[in-house]
Write a protein that holds these residues in place. Structure first.
Motif, short mmCIF file in Angstrom:
data_model
loop_
_atom_site.label_atom_id
_atom_site.label_comp_id
_atom_site.label_asym_id
_atom_site.label_seq_id
_atom_site.Cartn_x
_atom_site.Cartn_y
_atom_site.Cartn_z
N UNK B 62 0.95 -1.00 -0.25
CA UNK B 62 -0.02 0.22 0.28
C UNK B 62 0.91 1.43 0.30
N UNK B 63 -0.05 1.95 -0.83
CA UNK B 63 0.70 3.79 -0.41
C UNK B 63 0.04 4.68 -0.16
N UNK B 64 0.68 5.73 0.76
CA UNK B 64 -0.56 6.86 1.20
C UNK B 64 -0.25 7.80 -0.02
N UNK B 65 -0.67 9.12 -0.65
CA UNK B 65 -0.11 9.76 -1.60
C UNK B 65 -1.52 11.23 -1.95
N UNK B 66 -0.61 12.24 -1.96
CA UNK B 66 -1.50 13.76 -2.20
C UNK B 66 -2.14 13.18 -2.96
N UNK B 67 -3.13 14.01 -2.70
CA UNK B 67 -5.27 13.40 -3.83
C UNK B 67 -4.54 13.97 -5.45
N UNK B 68 -4.10 15.77 -4.92
CA UNK B 68 -3.84 16.20 -6.11
C UNK B 68 -2.69 16.50 -6.93
N UNK B 78 3.50 -6.24 2.00
CA UNK B 78 3.05 -6.78 2.21
C UNK B 78 2.56 -6.82 4.21
N UNK B 79 1.75 -6.19 4.45
CA UNK B 79 1.35 -5.80 5.09
C UNK B 79 0.01 -5.32 5.36
N UNK B 80 -0.80 -5.13 6.40
CA UNK B 80 -2.42 -4.87 5.97
C UNK B 80 -2.66 -3.33 7.15
N UNK B 81 -1.34 -2.97 8.31
CA UNK B 81 -2.25 -2.53 8.86
C UNK B 81 -0.48 -1.29 9.49
N UNK B 82 -1.15 -0.07 9.46
CA UNK B 82 0.47 0.77 9.86
C UNK B 82 -0.17 2.20 10.01
N UNK B 83 0.89 3.30 10.51
CA UNK B 83 0.88 4.44 11.01
C UNK B 83 1.66 4.51 10.36
N UNK B 84 1.73 6.00 10.22
CA UNK B 84 2.20 7.09 9.66
C UNK B 84 1.77 8.35 10.17
#
Lengths: 282, 130
Positions: B62-68, B78-84
């Protein structure tokens, strides 16, 4: 003395006349520019603050005040007019202004406000206990001064000079005010550092700290206060703690020129304020 | 007088607690706290440390990104939960999305709102006190 009084009264009339003319013509000449700014802007704040202040001490009177209090602020703007009203925190009072000239980096306002704390034979604060050393003095009321303010920005500093005449008060005097402010934005904190000075005409300051013949006693001789200066340094920090909520804290130190303590009713020329509190902004 | 003051303070504290709890709007996959950043005035950069908590239904990348801007903040494999934790600083609201690298799909979107306290910015600051 008579020449001075006549000159002051003439200056007051000229100031009032100039302000009326300036406001009148400025309104017409700038009417088109401000058609789009006709909406009424307002903002009210309600909060609670702890204020600890020590005023310039009057002989025998309590000059220290330390207690929680309510804060009610109001800002109203319509066209070129503005009203700022503060209570509770350390720059209390109200200002009514009219923006005569608005340019990039500078402006001129017509302003109406008070610059001096009132007091009577009970001291500064509302109290039923008469101070023996002040018994027999007349009430010193708020000035209600009208004049011009010239604002300009230079670099990170905002500077204002004001020349006002106590047109609607009792002193028949004038004062010149100067201050410069530097705003530091430290993440979400706003920190304001302000340095200022006032120069009071003899008539203005004498109304407060002079002793008239009908107030003189064996222990309180007649006294005329000459032109006087004051200087101050202030620091205030604001922080948005939540939506609509602001925490503020500040400190201020103030000093009159040394000859003020020669007045028979003045014991010290220093003043200082600390305050901290929260307010809800509507 | 003191009773009134205590009552008023209680009201303040209660209202502030309510204001803060409103910030904690949970979503199923992507939780963000706080979801609001409050600056003093409009146009000011608002700073806050934002914690993204992701609980995905399946193990994956998974990745977190800015929408715009589509700028990637960080990816996890290879994970299902994380904190950033993000050092947020912006003059306007920004949306962020959680994407699955395998499915090339946006799984959740959340917005950090930038609000301000003062509607009127003081043109002048009066400092007369004594």
């Amino acid at each position: 003395m008579k020449i001075n009084t006549a000159l002051t009264k003439t200056m007051k009339k000229i100031t009032t006349l100039l302000l009326c003319c300036f406001c009148f013509f400025s309104t017409f000449s700038r009417a088109d520019e401000h058609l789009e700014k006709d909406e009424l802007l307002w903002q009210f704040s309600l909060g609670t603050f702890w204020v600890d202040s020590t005023m310039t001490q009057l002989v025998g009177a309590n000059s220290h005040f330390s207690a929680p209090g309510l804060l009610i602020d109001a800002k109203i703007e319509y066209k070129n007019f503005y009203l700022n009203s503060h209570s509770g925190d350390f720059y209390g009072g109200s200002d009514l202004g009219y923006q005569l000239v608005i340019e990039d980096g500078w402006g001129i306002d017509a302003i109406l406000g008070s610059y001096q704390q009132p007091f009577n034979e009970n001291g500064y604060y509302e109290s039923d206990d008469q101070v023996p050393e002040l018994a027999g003095i007349k009430e010193r009321e708020h000035d209600l001064s009208l004049g011009f303010a010239y604002y300009f920005n230079h670099g990170e500093f905002q500077t204002v000079t004001e020349l006002v005449f106590d047109v609607f008060g009792e002193s028949d005097g004038w004062l010149f005010h100067f201050d410069t402010t530097r705003n530091f934005e430290l993440r979400n904190w706003d920190v304001w550092l302000n340095i200022g000075a006032n120069y009071y005409s003899s008539a203005f300051i004498d109304y407060y700290y002079g002793i008239d013949a009908d107030e003189a006693t064996a222990f309180r001789p007649e006294y005329v206060v000459s032109n006087t200066s004051s200087f101050y340094l202030q620091l205030q920090a604001d922080y948005p703690i939540a939506q609509n909520w602001v925490f503020s804290a500040g400190a201020s130190g103030f000093i009159y020129s040394s000859h003020i303590v020669e007045s028979p009713i003045v014991h010290s020329r220093h003043a200082r304020v600390f305050f901290a509190g929260v307010k809800y902004v509507f | 007088m003191y009773f009134k003051m205590i009552s008023f303070c209680s009201l303040l504290v209660t209202s502030m607690s309510y204001a803060q709890t409103k910030d904690e709007g949970p979503t199923e996959i992507l939780n963000v706290m706080p979801s609001k950043c409050v600056a003093l005035n409009e146009g000011r950069t608002c700073y806050t440390d934002v914690k993204f908590a992701v609980t995905a239904p399946d193990i994956g990348d998974y990745c977190l990104r800015e929408s715009s801007t589509k700028k990637i903040l960080q990816c996890w494999a290879n994970t299902k939960s994380f904190i950033y934790t993000l050092n947020f600083g912006s003059t306007e609201s920004i949306s962020y999305e959680l994407i699955s690298k395998q499915k090339r799909d946006t799984l959740a979107v959340t917005t950090i709102e930038v609000n301000w306290v003062h509607k009127i910015k003081s043109k002048k600051r009066r400092w007369r006190i004594f």
